[in-house]
Design an enzyme around this catalytic site. Structure first.
Site, mmCIF file in Angstrom:
data_model
loop_
_atom_site.group_PDB
_atom_site.id
_atom_site.type_symbol
_atom_site.label_atom_id
_atom_site.label_comp_id
_atom_site.label_asym_id
_atom_site.label_seq_id
_atom_site.Cartn_x
_atom_site.Cartn_y
_atom_site.Cartn_z
ATOM 1 C CG PHE A 1 -1.819 1.248 1.211
ATOM 2 C CD1 PHE A 1 -2.940 1.311 0.388
ATOM 3 C CD2 PHE A 1 -1.524 2.365 1.992
ATOM 4 C CE1 PHE A 1 -3.738 2.448 0.346
ATOM 5 C CE2 PHE A 1 -2.323 3.501 1.956
ATOM 6 C CZ PHE A 1 -3.434 3.542 1.131
ATOM 7 C CG ASP B 1 5.609 3.652 1.756
ATOM 8 O OD1 ASP B 1 5.671 4.401 2.753
ATOM 9 O OD2 ASP B 1 4.564 3.474 1.099
ATOM 10 C CE LYS C 1 -0.797 6.217 7.510
ATOM 11 N NZ LYS C 1 -0.474 5.439 6.315
HETATM 12 C C1 LIG Z 1 -0.702 5.663 4.913
HETATM 13 C C2 LIG Z 1 0.306 5.155 3.951
HETATM 14 C C3 LIG Z 1 0.521 5.781 2.715
HETATM 15 C C4 LIG Z 1 -0.316 6.928 2.230
HETATM 16 O O1 LIG Z 1 -0.214 8.055 3.049
HETATM 17 P P1 LIG Z 1 -1.333 9.229 2.919
HETATM 18 O O2 LIG Z 1 -0.839 10.286 3.847
HETATM 19 O O3 LIG Z 1 -2.637 8.620 3.331
HETATM 20 O O4 LIG Z 1 -1.351 9.664 1.504
HETATM 21 C C5 LIG Z 1 1.530 5.290 1.911
HETATM 22 N N1 LIG Z 1 2.278 4.247 2.295
HETATM 23 C C6 LIG Z 1 2.105 3.619 3.466
HETATM 24 C C7 LIG Z 1 2.985 2.474 3.851
HETATM 25 C C8 LIG Z 1 1.096 4.033 4.335
HETATM 26 O O5 LIG Z 1 0.895 3.388 5.490
#
Ligand SMILES: *Cc1c(COP(=O)(O)O)cnc(C)c1O
Length: 402
Positions: A138, A225, A255
């Site tokens: 994700f 990520d 986050k």
């Molecule tokens: C939450 C998340 C995203 C997306 O972040 P947003 O601020 O919602 O755009 C991307 N990668 C990972 C691993 C995430 O947990």
């Protein structure tokens, strides 16, 4: 079309129906606690999905927000922004990378990473480049980020997707290495060290180091990520730091960096950051004095109080207590995670468990239908960890008697 009922059922909501919302309105927070509009108290074991790692209404963050709001909120990136430069220094310091681009969200940080990969390709003369990504990953909801994600539900109905992604099973180093050997178009690898939305799945030991070696061999960028795993969540500033000597070329953060104030960052090593030259990328809001001041204060607090160390300690405690409390429950397939990023996999879907937990004053999350995901604030103490365990054990045992 009729607008749907709001959570309170009082008026129809005019919001897009993009979420199933629990029938609760949270109106106040304090540390790891949240309060609804009826005065009920909840222990937060989710942190607004790994965002409020320092807890709610943190006095020092409230103070810098108020001070900055009364001083200067926004100038645009047409001038120097001292708070942005200080935040870049702090982010490079805790990550070991060299440069930062400050954005507003995780998905924007991912977009920046993908643009770096494309530039890296074009400079090498590769016209149709690809980024290697993982199953069940994700990376966010923009068109490029959802195209990178290994989740057909978030892609459904949004075609044509962005091209240039090659997908391999997460955690399978052989598959990734083979793809890099066979496909000269692959210029970068983008993975999460621990998949979050994908079910709290840590990469197997040696996976990231193996990817690093394969990327080096093929001049591909290793892009991690850490939007969910970063900022102390797993017991280190970043999850890749659990592997000795490993450094990615690109790192995405968001986050918990703002503890609730929207912010994201794409970090890169020097020569990779240099791929984005003047005019090649930008943002109106990104890096504004408010968000950066907050990000900087988050890092200061985390550093002063050794919050990553606390996450490691409390995470170990929580996992041990969970293993003990759920040892005799056959429906529990696995308890896993790192630091305070913990998953409890069950044999069957348990969507209703999060509502039952809410009724018991505990906020949790379920991913992939059958995995309880715990992302409590990193400031919780042992007593609060015990409350999480007791409440969950009671609910799971009730759900799966005998
Ligand atoms: C939450 C998340 C995203 C997306 O972040 P947003 O601020 O919602 O755009 C991307 N990668 C990972 C691993 C995430 O947990």
């Amino acid at each position: 079309m009729e607008a749907s009922e709001t959570t309170t059922g009082k008026q129809p909501s005019r919001l897009f129906d993009t979420y199933v919302r629990m029938p609760v309105s949270l109106v106040k927070g304090e540390g790891p606690w949240l309060f609804d509009d009826q005065g009920h108290r909840y222990l937060d074991a989710l942190s607004g999905i790994a965002v409020c790692s320092l807890g709610h209404a943190h006095p020092r963050l409230a103070a810098v927000i108020a001070d900055q709001a009364a001083t200067l909120l926004h100038t645009a990136n047409i001038v120097h922004i001292p708070q942005q430069e200080a935040l870049a220094d702090a982010l490079c310091d805790i990550s070991g990378l060299d440069r930062a681009f400050i954005a507003n969200s995780g998905a924007e940080a991912i977009e920046c990473a993908l643009k770096l990969a494309r530039r890296h390709a074009h400079i090498r003369g590769i016209e149709q480049p690809a980024v290697l990504v993982a199953s069940d990953s994700f990376h966010g909801r923009t068109i490029a980020a959802l195209s990178a994600s290994g989740n057909s539900a978030i892609q459904a109905g949004f075609g044509p997707l962005v091209e240039g992604f090659v997908r391999v099973p997460f955690g399978d180093l052989d598959a990734a290495t083979r793809a890099l050997n066979d496909n000269r178009q692959i210029v970068a690898v983008l993975v999460e060290p621990i998949q979050g939305e994908g079910g709290v799945r840590p990469a197997p030991a040696g996976y990231l180091a193996g990817l690093r070696a394969a990327c080096d061999q093929h001049q591909a960028l290793l892009m991690l990520d850490e939007i969910q795993t970063g900022m102390g969540r797993t017991g280190r500033w970043f999850a890749f730091q659990h592997e000795d000597g490993l450094l990615p070329d690109v790192l995405t953060v968001a986050k918990a960096l703002g503890n609730g104030v929207p912010i994201g960052a794409c970090l890169a090593v020097e020569n990779v950051a240099g791929l984005l030259s003047v005019g090649s990328h930008g943002t109106t809001f990104g890096g504004n004095p408010l968000a950066c001041r907050v990000g900087l204060e988050v890092i200061r607090i985390m550093r002063e109080q050794n919050i990553p160390g606390r996450a490691a300690r409390l995470g170990q405690y929580l996992i041990e207590r969970l293993e003990h409390a759920l040892a005799e429950v056959p429906a529990v397939v696995d308890i896993r995670g790192r630091g305070l990023m913990i998953g409890i996999e069950l044999t069957e879907p348990v969507a209703e468990l999060k509502d039952q937990a809410m009724d018991q004053g505990l906020i949790i999350n379920i991913t992939r239908g059958n995995i309880i995901r715990l992302l409590p604030p990193l400031i919780i103490d042992e007593t609060q960890a015990d409350t999480i365990v007791e409440t969950l054990a009671r609910l799971i045992k009730k759900q799966f008697p005998g």
